[in-house]
Every structure is written in structure tokens, then in C-alpha cells.
Design a protein around this motif. Structure first.
Motif, PDB file in Angstrom:
ATOM      1  N   GLU A  60       0.757  -1.210  -0.038  1.00  0.00           N
ATOM      2  CA  GLU A  60       0.015   0.000   0.048  1.00  0.00           C
ATOM      3  C   GLU A  60       1.098   1.133   0.208  1.00  0.00           C
ATOM      4  O   GLU A  60       0.450   2.335  -0.623  1.00  0.00           O
ATOM      5  CB  GLU A  60      -0.862   0.057   1.197  1.00  0.00           C
ATOM      6  CG  GLU A  60      -1.924  -0.950   1.093  1.00  0.00           C
ATOM      7  CD  GLU A  60      -3.272  -0.444   1.978  1.00  0.00           C
ATOM      8  OE1 GLU A  60      -2.988  -0.343   3.058  1.00  0.00           O
ATOM      9  OE2 GLU A  60      -4.341  -0.352   1.692  1.00  0.00           O
ATOM     10  N   LYS A  61       1.990   1.193   0.476  1.00  0.00           N
ATOM     11  CA  LYS A  61       2.978   2.382   0.712  1.00  0.00           C
ATOM     12  C   LYS A  61       3.287   2.644  -0.778  1.00  0.00           C
ATOM     13  O   LYS A  61       3.580   3.619  -1.091  1.00  0.00           O
ATOM     14  CB  LYS A  61       3.963   1.994   1.803  1.00  0.00           C
ATOM     15  CG  LYS A  61       4.906   3.282   1.741  1.00  0.00           C
ATOM     16  CD  LYS A  61       5.770   2.869   2.829  1.00  0.00           C
ATOM     17  CE  LYS A  61       7.201   4.053   3.241  1.00  0.00           C
ATOM     18  NZ  LYS A  61       7.690   4.407   2.075  1.00  0.00           N
ATOM     19  N   LYS A  98       0.948   3.786  -3.121  1.00  0.00           N
ATOM     20  CA  LYS A  98       0.655   5.518  -2.747  1.00  0.00           C
ATOM     21  C   LYS A  98       1.722   6.270  -3.439  1.00  0.00           C
ATOM     22  O   LYS A  98       1.437   7.092  -3.971  1.00  0.00           O
ATOM     23  CB  LYS A  98       0.698   5.634  -1.092  1.00  0.00           C
ATOM     24  CG  LYS A  98       0.220   7.094  -0.786  1.00  0.00           C
ATOM     25  CD  LYS A  98       0.169   7.349   0.699  1.00  0.00           C
ATOM     26  CE  LYS A  98       0.081   8.618   0.870  1.00  0.00           C
ATOM     27  NZ  LYS A  98      -1.305   8.997   1.653  1.00  0.00           N
ATOM     28  N   GLU A 145       1.001   7.532  -7.020  1.00  0.00           N
ATOM     29  CA  GLU A 145      -0.154   8.537  -7.270  1.00  0.00           C
ATOM     30  C   GLU A 145       0.633   9.795  -8.037  1.00  0.00           C
ATOM     31  O   GLU A 145      -0.259  10.451  -8.527  1.00  0.00           O
ATOM     32  CB  GLU A 145      -0.646   8.902  -5.837  1.00  0.00           C
ATOM     33  CG  GLU A 145      -1.460   7.895  -5.319  1.00  0.00           C
ATOM     34  CD  GLU A 145      -2.026   8.189  -3.989  1.00  0.00           C
ATOM     35  OE1 GLU A 145      -1.794   9.340  -3.461  1.00  0.00           O
ATOM     36  OE2 GLU A 145      -2.629   7.338  -3.277  1.00  0.00           O
TER      37      GLU A 145
END
Length: 580
Positions: free
Chosen positions: A326-327, A330, A333
Motif C-alpha cells: 500500500e505504501k 501510494k 500516485e
């Protein structure tokens, strides 16, 4: 320490009403630390079971017999030699300790009347059963304790028996005066609960908490925080409980959390108002049912330790992996920003001077001026291509991570459902099916010598108050079987919303179900889920024909798009489990 001095006093009272003056007709030792006496007297025949187990010591009357070894252990032989056919003439408890003395009269080899004492100490890991002469000399004990094992007390043949070392300043709760209570108990620099149970013989933390609850006092508060009225309330409630014991006004009961017993006492436990209390006529019935029920949960938890460790390790690993993914996701993005930078350099870069370090340009997507950092070593085309390369790399990373993150999330959900199934399991057969699932998905390697286990476990079968059959899957394989093979299109399907849990099927018989059936099925879905400890659980329910299974999905995983919802308290104490 639910088996405290108060419970012992209830046991002693019950034994005096039943086996006092009875003859010991049989003595058996079915386990290394357990004895079983058969006693016959004017009240009939009774079996007295006692255990010096470090984890679950007990003593109670029972109707159950247990097989004994072909060759009796030495301690059993000693007892048979001395007190077989002896008569129990006195049963008592010294000073509210967790100790019971049995004085037994018998005839010796010369035909003379003699007396021996059997002492049962029910004190956790220090429990023992000790056989003594009338002068207090130890003849033998079920556990030998040498000076190497304990520097406080030896328990060996020939030694003098002495009561286990306890704090000399502990008070007898049946005899304490208000003055002593205020001087010795209410001046301790500790919590109120601890001040109570550390000051009195035979008073457990459970009963100390009960006294605080009856006094409307938080037992975790310090003694110093109490005013005079609070101290007076505590003393009065202790006195009232002590009076019940003196008058033999016992209320044997077990407290259940769902189906699992969590505590028992001979005193009414008002502090457990959120749980179910079952009352009994006999403290022996309490102990027999409590230990039998507790053994079921203890044994299964011990049997499932290895499986739980495998699942827990896999869950921890996947949760860490999911956080990292998830990091990284991110971080991708900003990919669209680099794409815009590249496009704007292509559009406005024709006027760039050689060695420029930035470009001021109008972002025609937002109609705002932005500053784009440049590499002074590259021309406009090279800078644009650098940003496009970054964009493409992050785009590929995003696409790969999106898939990997979803796979990791699915694996976590699968493992959590297996963890919930382990919490639901009640028998070894239930564990067999869970182990098969762990083998199938590669968490456990099947040994070449191992054959595929034969599955005997079946779903829970309940019957609603209105007579409808409700089935509850114990694990993912049973969930799939119930939903996609057993249930028909118009049957109703229930599941706790957004958490791992059992599939619950109500057989509708093509009838319109009463509202109460939906509520009871919802209670089962909530109880057999990860939310069973919650006060409220939201339940999704719909007809089975609207439940679908995606291709390649793990067992127990389904999807649905239209459903009803209800919110319930997961209490199934009023529901009937059917024995198939």
C-alpha cells in the motif's frame, strides 16, 4: 482461583450431608494425580472424585466411573492397605483454606480401631493428596515434594505434616471484626480488589471483585480513594456473604459466555449481568459440569495450537506485505504529474535556453501556472522524455501492485476466515477439515506417508423457535457445501457484514418465514463470526439464488449485489442445537 475457600466450604458442607459415616468400599487411581472413592452409607452409594492436577484440581461427588490401570499405582495400594472398608468419621476445612481433611477410622492388622487422615490440598500448582497417621506423620502422598523442589515444605513419607505456608497475617473472612477490617485491610497501599483478596484466607480475586461490585465501587481504584462510607459498604457486603456461608445458604452457579464456561462460585455473581448464569442444586454438579465443559475448550485449544501458529505466522507476514504494498502504491500516485510535466515541456519547451533549470508554464488542465524542475544537462526533448519514462515506470508499478495488493488482501481475508474457523471448532474432527484446507493452499506440507484425512465433521444444526432448520458452517469447506450444494434457491443465506464468519442457511421449505426466524438466524451468523464479542453485529441476508461464487475463489468466498440488512446482539443462548 474460582475454587476458593468459599467453594471449598460448600463442598465440605455437601460431603457432610452425603458421605459422613459412609464406608469406603472401593479405592481407584485412574490417573497419576487423581483418586476415585466409592462410598456406601445410610444415604446410599456415592463416588468421590478428587484430583491434585496442577492446572485443574478438583474434588466433587459424581455418578461417573473411570477405568483404572491394570496395576494400581503405589499410592493407591497404600490407601487400600490402610483404609479400604474404613469409615469417614469427620470432614472439615481448616481456617477457610483450600484444604479438606477426611478423618477415617479403620481396623488394623490386629483388629484394633485406628484413625488416619487423608488431606486434599486444592491449591493450583501446589495441589496434593497426602495420607497421614493420627499423629500427623506422613505415610505417603500422591506427589512427593523434596527439599530440592521446595525449600518451604517437604512432603515425604515419615515427615511431619504441616499446612502449606500462607501469610500469617491473613484474616478469616468468617470471623473478621469491623475494627480489624479497617485497620488491616483498608490501609493497604494497593487496589481495593487486591487489598481484599490478599488480606483474607480463601477469598479469591473473583469474590473480591464481587464484593466491590455489590458495594458499587470500582475495584481497580486505590484503597486511599475510598471514603468512610465506601469502606463501610465493603465491610457490610463481605459480612453478608460470610453470613450466607455460616448459614450454609449457598447458590452454586456457573457463568457462561455463550457456550463456554468462564467462572463458577457458590455465591451469586451479580457482576456478570451481561452473561448467562446457570444455577445448580449441588456444588458437585457445578464442578463436574464446569470441568467437563472447560476440558472441551482446553483440549481443542491445545490440539489447535500448531494450526493457530501457522495461521498467525502467515497472517503477520501477509499483513506486513500488504502495508508495504500500500505504501508503494501510494508512491505511484504522482505518476500523472510526471505525464503532465512531459506534455507541458513538449508544448512550451521550444523557447528554453541551454542549461535551464526550470520551466514556468501554464497547466492547461487546471489553468494554473506551475514550475517544472529541469535537468540542466538535457535539452527540452530529453527532459520531456525523462518525465515520460518516470510516468511509464510508475504506471507499470501501479498496475502490478494493484493486482498484487488485491491478491494479498484476498489471502489475508482467507487466513482470517480460517482463524475464525479455529475459534469455532469444538472437536478434533472439526480441526481435521481446517488442516486439509491449510494443506491444499500450501501453508502445510502433506507428508508422503499421509493419506488424505477422512472428514467426519458436520455443520451445526439448529432449530428455530418456529420449527425451521438452520445450518451453520464450521469452516470454509462446509460454508461452500452449505451454500452451493445443500441450499436451494429460495432458502435464505446469512453472513456477518464485512468480517470473516460462517455461512448460515435457513431451509425455507418454499414458505414465507416469520420475522423471528430472520432474527435467530442473524444471531447465529453474528455469534459464529469474528464479531461474536461485539455488542451489535450487522448481518447481510438474502435468498441463496442471489449468492454467487467467482471463478477460482477460495473456499467460503462469495459475492452478492443486492441484500437486506439487520443488526443483532450475537446471543444464541435461547436457541436449540439439534443432535443429528
Amino acid at each position: 482461583m474460582a475454587l476458593d475457600g468459599f467453594v471449598i466450604s460448600n463442598i465440605v458442607y455437601e460431603l457432610n450431608q452425603t458421605i459422613l459415616n459412609a464406608k469406603i468400599s472401593k479405592i481407584a487411581q485412574p490417573e497419576n494425580d487423581e483418586l476415585l472413592f466409592t462410598c456406601k452409607g445410610s444415604n446410599g452409594q456415592f463416588r468421590l472424585a478428587m484430583s491434585a492436577s496442577a492446572s485443574l484440581p478438583f474434588l466433587y461427588l459424581t455418578d461417573q466411573n473411570k477405568p483404572s490401570p491394570m496395576t494400581a499405582p503405589n499410592f493407591c495400594m497404600v490407601l487400600r492397605k490402610h483404609i479400604a472398608n474404613g469409615r469417614i468419621v469427620k470432614i472439615y476445612q481448616p481456617h477457610m483454606e483450600r484444604i479438606i481433611h477426611f478423618d477415617i477410622e479403620h481396623l488394623d492388622e490386629m483388629g484394633d480401631l485406628c484413625q488416619k487422615t487423608l488431606i486434599v490440598e486444592l491449591m493450583g500448582k501446589h495441589s496434593n493428596i497426602i495420607f497421614c497417621n493420627s499423629d500427623g506423620k506422613i505415610i505417603d502422598s500422591i506427589k512427593h515434594i523434596s527439599s530440592m523442589m521446595s525449600s518451604l515444605r517437604e512432603v515425604l513419607p515419615g515427615r511431619d505434616y504441616c499446612i502449606p505456608a500462607t501469610q500469617d497475617d491473613r484474616l478469616n473472612p468468617l470471623e473478621v471484626t469491623e475494627e480489624a477490617f479497617m485497620d488491616m485491610v483498608m490501609k493497604k497501599p494497593t487496589s481495593i480488589t487486591k487489598a481484599l483478596y490478599s488480606s483474607f484466607t480463601g477469598l479469591s480475586p473473583l469474590l473480591a471483585s464481587e464484593i466491590c461490585h455489590r458495594s458499587s465501587i470500582d475495584g481497580d481504584m486505590s484503597v486511599d480513594s475510598l471514603d468512610d462510607d465506601g469502606k463501610k459498604h465493603l465491610f457490610n457486603n463481605l459480612t453478608w456473604i460470610a453470613e450466607d456461608v455460616k448459614n450454609h445458604t449457598y447458590k452454586p452457579n456457573i457463568i457462561f459466555k455463550g457456550k463456554e464456561p468462564i467462572d463458577f462460585s457458590c455465591i451469586e455473581l451479580t457482576q456478570f449481568s451481561d452473561y448467562d448464569a446457570k444455577n445448580f442444586d449441588s456444588i458437585s454438579q457445578v464442578l463436574e459440569e464446569y470441568y467437563a465443559s472447560k476440558n472441551v475448550y482446553t483440549r481443542i485449544r491445545q490440539k489447535s495450537v500448531d494450526l493457530r501458529k501457522i495461521v498467525s505466522t502467515a497472517l503477520d507476514r501477509n499483513r506486513k506485505k500488504y502495508q508495504l504494498q500500500e505504501k508503494q502504491l501510494k508512491d505511484t500516485e504522482k505518476r500523472d504529474k510526471y505525464k503532465v510535466y512531459g506534455e507541458l515541456i513538449h508544448t512550451y519547451g521550444y523557447g528554453l535556453e541551454e542549461g535551464a533549470k526550470k520551466l514556468e508554464a501554464l497547466n492547461y488542465y487546471t489553468n494554473e501556472m506551475i514550475t517544472i524542475p529541469l535537468d540542466s544537462q538535457l535539452d527540452a526533448k530529453g527532459n520531456a522524455q525523462k518525465y515520460f519514462d518516470r510516468y511509464n515506470k510508475l504506471k507499470r508499478t501501479y498496475e502490478a501492485l494493484t493486482k498484487l495488493t488485491e491478491e494479498t488482501k484476498t489471502e489475508i481475508e482467507h487466513l482470517e476466515s480460517i482463524s475464525t474457523a479455529l475459534d469455532i471448532a469444538l472437536t478434533e474432527d472439526d480441526l481435521v477439515q481446517i488442516k486439509e484446507e491449510l494443506i491444499e493452499f500450501g501453508y502445510i506440507k502433506r507428508k508422503k506417508t499421509d493419506k488424505k484425512a477422512r472428514i467426519k465433521s458436520k455443520p451445526f444444526h439448529y432449530r428455530s423457535s418456529d420449527g425451521y432448520d438452520i445450518y451453520v458452517g464450521k469452516n470454509n469447506y462446509q460454508n461452500d457445501e452449505l451454500t452451493f450444494k445443500f441450499a436451494t434457491g429460495n432458502d435464505w443465506w446469512f453472513h456477518a457484514k464485512g468480517m470473516p464468519g460462517s455461512h448460515v442457511i435457513v431451509k425455507s421449505n418454499n414458505e414465507e418465514l416469520p420475522d423471528r426466524v430472520f432474527e435467530e438466524a442473524g444471531m447465529l451468523a453474528g455469534y459464529y463470526s469474528k464479531g461474536r464479542e461485539d455488542e451489535k453485529v450487522e448481518i447481510d441476508y438474502l435468498q441463496k439464488k442471489n449468492v454467487k461464487k467467482p471463478n477460482g475463489a477460495a473456499p467460503g468466498f462469495v459475492v452478492y449485489y443486492t441484500n437486506y440488512s439487520l443488526t443483532i446482539h450475537p446471543d444464541i443462548s435461547g436457541l436449540t442445537l439439534v443432535s443429528d
